[in-house]
Design an enzyme around this catalytic site. Structure first.
Site, PDB file in Angstrom:
ATOM      1  N   GLY A  49      49.720 -14.455  -3.939  1.00  0.00           N
ATOM      2  CA  GLY A  49      49.964 -13.006  -3.885  1.00  0.00           C
ATOM      3  C   GLY A  49      48.840 -12.177  -3.303  1.00  0.00           C
ATOM      4  O   GLY A  49      49.071 -11.131  -2.707  1.00  0.00           O
ATOM      5  N   ASP A 108      49.043  -6.925 -14.495  1.00  0.00           N
ATOM      6  CA  ASP A 108      50.233  -6.484 -15.208  1.00  0.00           C
ATOM      7  C   ASP A 108      49.950  -6.588 -16.716  1.00  0.00           C
ATOM      8  O   ASP A 108      49.295  -5.719 -17.276  1.00  0.00           O
ATOM      9  CB  ASP A 108      51.399  -7.369 -14.728  1.00  0.00           C
ATOM     10  CG  ASP A 108      52.752  -6.948 -15.249  1.00  0.00           C
ATOM     11  OD1 ASP A 108      52.998  -5.746 -15.368  1.00  0.00           O
ATOM     12  OD2 ASP A 108      53.582  -7.840 -15.530  1.00  0.00           O
ATOM     13  N   LYS A 136      48.952  -2.019 -13.389  1.00  0.00           N
ATOM     14  CA  LYS A 136      50.064  -1.485 -14.193  1.00  0.00           C
ATOM     15  C   LYS A 136      49.591  -1.375 -15.641  1.00  0.00           C
ATOM     16  O   LYS A 136      49.964  -2.216 -16.474  1.00  0.00           O
ATOM     17  CB  LYS A 136      51.231  -2.479 -14.159  1.00  0.00           C
ATOM     18  CG  LYS A 136      52.273  -2.284 -13.093  1.00  0.00           C
ATOM     19  CD  LYS A 136      53.430  -3.235 -13.410  1.00  0.00           C
ATOM     20  CE  LYS A 136      54.309  -3.469 -12.231  1.00  0.00           C
ATOM     21  NZ  LYS A 136      55.259  -4.583 -12.490  1.00  0.00           N
ATOM     22  N   VAL A 158      57.468  -4.455  -8.235  1.00  0.00           N
ATOM     23  CA  VAL A 158      57.163  -4.139  -6.838  1.00  0.00           C
ATOM     24  C   VAL A 158      56.982  -5.413  -6.013  1.00  0.00           C
ATOM     25  O   VAL A 158      56.572  -6.453  -6.531  1.00  0.00           O
ATOM     26  CB  VAL A 158      55.908  -3.236  -6.726  1.00  0.00           C
ATOM     27  CG1 VAL A 158      56.173  -1.878  -7.356  1.00  0.00           C
ATOM     28  CG2 VAL A 158      54.686  -3.883  -7.361  1.00  0.00           C
ATOM     29  N   ASP A 164      55.582 -10.905  -4.596  1.00  0.00           N
ATOM     30  CA  ASP A 164      56.868 -11.562  -4.332  1.00  0.00           C
ATOM     31  C   ASP A 164      57.868 -11.365  -5.442  1.00  0.00           C
ATOM     32  O   ASP A 164      57.527 -11.041  -6.578  1.00  0.00           O
ATOM     33  CB  ASP A 164      56.648 -13.066  -4.166  1.00  0.00           C
ATOM     34  CG  ASP A 164      56.356 -13.748  -5.509  1.00  0.00           C
ATOM     35  OD1 ASP A 164      55.404 -13.317  -6.190  1.00  0.00           O
ATOM     36  OD2 ASP A 164      57.098 -14.668  -5.883  1.00  0.00           O
TER      37      ASP A 164
END
Ligand code: IMP
Ligand code: MG
Length: 187
Positions: A49, A108, A136, A158, A164
């Site tokens: 990512g 996250d 986040k 997102v 992804d």
């Protein structure tokens, strides 16, 4: 293939444009260049990512630095954390005595980076910091914050610019929110 109508059709709206991302990554590169002047930091890209962010960020660093790569898994093919972080590929270099910056796409729950910083901390780096493009904070379940971050994003799933869903959308040059039907439809 997720949607035969095409990649862009799966996006509900663009959250961060290519231009916004570019400007922010430049700022982050400048901050890191300043903070690590003369320290030859080792930037560790968390595959897959962080790849676009890592590549762009490194190009904005104006002093000596080195690159390494790690792959970990916390989310398999879905959208919820398993709470287990597994190292799939370890880095090649020793980090003992080095100034290390972990480069990730998004923080996250914080679970992945919490595990990773604890693990890397045992390898005696001179310092260990985290750079995340997105944060986040609403979703955090452990006490961890990125040392460098680009944007705070709302609690929505997102994709794009490395992020992804089921390994797709990483190649979008912007960051967008997926249409809910993309992940609720039976493929
Ligand atoms: P954490 O361990 O819950 O902080 O999750 C970190 C990882 O979850 C990230 O490296 C991403 O791969 C994935 N992730 C979390 N939120 C999103 C999202 O909105 N889109 C895509 N991937 C996400
Ligand atoms: Mg990821």
């Amino acid at each position: 293939m997720i949607n035969k109508m095409g990649l862009e059709n799966d996006i509900q709206y663009v959250l961060l444009t290519e231009e916004q991302i570019k400007a922010k990554v430049k700022e982050l590169g400048e901050a890191i260049s300043r903070d690590y002047a003369g320290k030859n930091p080792l930037l560790v890209c968390i595959l897959r990512g962080a790849v676009p962010f890592f590549a762009d960020l490194c190009k904005q660093i104006t002093d000596y630095m080195e690159m390494d790569f790690m792959a970990v898994s916390s989310y398999e093919d879905g959208m919820t954390s398993h709470g287990i972080v597994r190292i799939k590929k370890d880095m090649d270099k020793s980090i003992e005595g080095r100034h290390v910056i972990i480069v990730e796409d998004i923080m996250d729950s914080g679970n992945t980076l919490n595990h990773l910083t604890r693990l890397l901390g045992t390898r005696n780096p001179a310092s260990l910091k985290i750079a995340c493009l997105l944060d986040k904070p609403e979703r955090r379940t452990c006490e961890i914050t990125p040392d460098y971050f680009g944007f705070i994003v709302p609690d929505e799933f997102v994709v794009g610019y490395g992020l992804d869903y089921a390994d797709a959308y990483r190649n979008l040059p912007y960051i967008g929110v997926l249409k809910p039907e993309v992940y609720t439809d039976v493929k």
